[in-house]
Design a protein around this motif. Sequence first.
Motif: not given
Length: 306
Positions: A239-255
């Motif tokens: 799982v790759a995550v973009e650190p959230p500056p506020t309340n939105l969390v963006f992530f992806s799952v490999e493959g």
Amino acid sequence: MIDLRSDWVTRPTERMWEAMRAADVSALPRLEARAAELLGKEAAVWTPTCSAANLAALLTVCEPGDRVAVEEDAHILTTEGMGIEHVAHLEPVGFEAAAGAALVCLENTHTRRGGTVLSGEETAPVAALAPRAHLDGARLPNAAVALGVPLAELAAPVDTVALSLNKGLGAPAGAVLAGEAAVIEEARVHLRRVGAASVHQAYLLAAAGLVALDLLDRIADDHRRAHDLGERLAAIDGVAVEPPPTNLVFFSVEGRRAESVLAALEALGVLGYRRDQRRVRFVTHGGIDDAAVERAVAAAASVAAG
């Protein structure tokens, strides 16, 4: 279901329901006055949505055919039916082509950039690119809480600002547009013309909005949970995550494509939102507690393990 699709799914608090039951028509002007005060502007007008507030600003500040400098991934361009072109008859251009533009539009926090935040100091030079500046502040309370500053400080560099009473603030509906008194009076006319002013029971929603404006500090809990969620998702293999500056969390799952991840999460009782082909978005809000974060992390771990 754990609903992390967006913060617009937040349900009104019991205090909001009580305020709505006890409301009278005075709630609407009181809300507008309070919002103007918090945003540091002369006046404000209630609108049913933040998109309507943005459109009213465009119609009021600009003339048909004017150029408007706006980022290509701004909510005004991506999610508001291109009212900027089809209703206001304006020409959107990028910031790099702002010379000669009548208006510059900014967004704070920025939805498609993961809820990133602009300080007043960062807003000011961009706002100065055109004679007038408008701020789409649908999630401006999140920016204010993240930076620990008043809403008025973030709105000071711009002429008009739209603020959602829904999303992080949790009211069932409604937004405000704030600015100079003369501008807001003209905006009321444009709102009537596009059918966004004749909400006859608006005072009920305004009563909930007044309560919402007292709940700014609660947003810190959303940010804490988003940061916790992001850190725990990042600890999951694949799982790759973009650190959230506020309340939105963006992530992806490999493959995995986003649609596949969302379907698997839903089967486990967790709802998210497709950001693009690979990325999923989780949004923390007043309806999400620590137990919900636990369940979301467990579901994501199960999906990643495949």
